[in-house]
Design an enzyme around this catalytic site. Sequence first.
Site, short mmCIF file in Angstrom:
data_model
loop_
_atom_site.label_atom_id
_atom_site.label_comp_id
_atom_site.label_asym_id
_atom_site.label_seq_id
_atom_site.Cartn_x
_atom_site.Cartn_y
_atom_site.Cartn_z
N GLU A 124 9.61 8.19 -17.02
CA GLU A 124 8.26 8.71 -17.26
C GLU A 124 7.76 8.37 -18.66
O GLU A 124 6.61 7.99 -18.86
CB GLU A 124 8.25 10.23 -17.07
CG GLU A 124 8.46 10.67 -15.65
CD GLU A 124 8.66 12.17 -15.56
OE1 GLU A 124 7.71 12.87 -15.23
OE2 GLU A 124 9.78 12.65 -15.86
N LYS B 139 15.96 21.64 -11.50
CA LYS B 139 15.28 20.38 -11.82
C LYS B 139 16.15 19.38 -12.58
O LYS B 139 16.91 19.72 -13.45
CB LYS B 139 14.03 20.65 -12.68
CG LYS B 139 12.87 21.24 -11.92
CD LYS B 139 12.29 20.34 -10.85
CE LYS B 139 11.45 19.22 -11.41
NZ LYS B 139 10.14 19.61 -11.86
N SER C 24 14.79 21.32 -16.68
CA SER C 24 13.60 22.13 -16.95
C SER C 24 14.06 23.44 -17.58
O SER C 24 15.12 23.97 -17.24
CB SER C 24 12.89 22.43 -15.63
OG SER C 24 12.08 23.57 -15.75
N HIS D 141 0.83 -1.22 0.00
CA HIS D 141 0.00 0.00 0.00
C HIS D 141 0.86 1.26 0.00
O HIS D 141 0.43 2.31 0.48
CB HIS D 141 -0.96 0.04 1.20
CG HIS D 141 -1.67 -1.25 1.46
ND1 HIS D 141 -2.91 -1.54 0.94
CD2 HIS D 141 -1.29 -2.36 2.15
CE1 HIS D 141 -3.27 -2.77 1.33
NE2 HIS D 141 -2.30 -3.28 2.05
#
Length: 466
Positions: A294, A287, A281, A160
């Site tokens: 992804e 970043k 970024s 979980h």
Amino acid sequence: MTGKQEKPWKGRFTAATDQLVEEYTESVSFDQRLYDVDIQGSKAHARMLARVGVLTASESDAIITGLDQIHDDILRGDFSWSRTLEDVHMNIEARLTESIGDVGKKLHTGRSRNDQVATDIRLYLRQGVDRLSAELKTLILSLLDLAEAEYDTIMPGFTHLQVAQPVTFGHHMMAWVEMLRRDLGRLSDCRGRMNVMPLGAAALAGTTFPVDRHFTATLLGFDGPAENSLDAVSDRDFAMEFLSAAAIIMIHLSRMSEELIIWSSAQFAFIEISDTYCTGSSIMPQKKNPDVAELTRGKSGRVIGNLVTLLMIMKGQPLAYNRDNQEDKEPLFDSLDTATASVRVFAGMIPQLTVKSEVMYQAARQGFSTATDLADYLVRKNIPFRDAHEIVGKAVQAAEQTGHDLSDMSLDELRQFSADIENDVFDVLTLEGSVNARNHIGGTAPEQVLESIGRMRKAIGNQQAE
Ligand code: ARG
């Protein structure tokens, strides 16, 4: 693409195809990548026709030489594909007749584009499956190296997404390996069923020529000729199987991606993905984004979609061949390309991961990850498991109030919950004690991880030797 050629099937037509229809029905824009296997199939067919006396040896030789020439021309980029000629098959056949004359027209004897395309796709996919399997093996080997390097690194295991019990990072990597190993198995299963030859089925019923299908099958590396001509030209279940295996591979990579993304966040910081596999970024200078992971997660959606596409294409088709089948190629090619690229990029990224074992260790110390070990300890002192569960629950509650881990409590504090607790309790409350105790096949103990790695290396090695 030029559009002047005559269609080989023009005989019974009086009017030319509507321009829009020509554009709508063509497949050469995407099936030209079959040229290599199409030529292999044609050469084998010509050889077989000569063997059974349908072509003379010199006719067959002329066809084969002509096809080899076309192969070279295409490789050199010296081939203009024509949409008027619909597909890769008619483009190559037309060029053959153009270059070697009327004998080229004999190639299609005893054959139809229906068995031709069904053969081409199998040959193409067989190659693709072999390449993808090789990439998967490379990825598995890189994960095995990582598992071996981190076989006793302790991290929190989750259920979980809540801290559950300590596990070893090596064990986690080996879970990934198991998933991918089954993927390899699925590819090999679907390759087996794929590897039968449609040629000889012709349009749907077989051919009146005395074809030697076993001979052609051997030339093309098939296990044998397909048993039923109607089935051979019309089913694409081998492609559905492949798309399903590819979708499962992508689901596995997507789940791995999700973990890499979570673990590389500032909040977890369990790992660092190499700069070479991240991007920045344009606005936020700090970043460093895990784009490869992804994108893999995103691309899994496409590959799942491709499976659904082919399932839908097939579901309403009566036997035998229908033009619907032409729609099988784009999803198939896309899944093959996407899965292969994804596995390859993963195999490059994994060896460059930095594992931050100290952060993982500290994280495993939070969330009472050894609570089950304390309950098991009490069971060994003859307390029924349900009662032990209750006792530890109370101890966790108390520890939570003081902000301590169970292993930070003194013996006296622990004994408030059960008089059966003795000094040896600290052996099980430590993270090392917890993972070492799960020392059976399939368990997280470092010793077991090493054994599992050894077995897997052997299995993969044997598979390569096959
Ligand atoms: N381009 C076609 C396909 O991919 C080849 C077979 C065409 N057969 C036919 N009867 N029109 O399925």
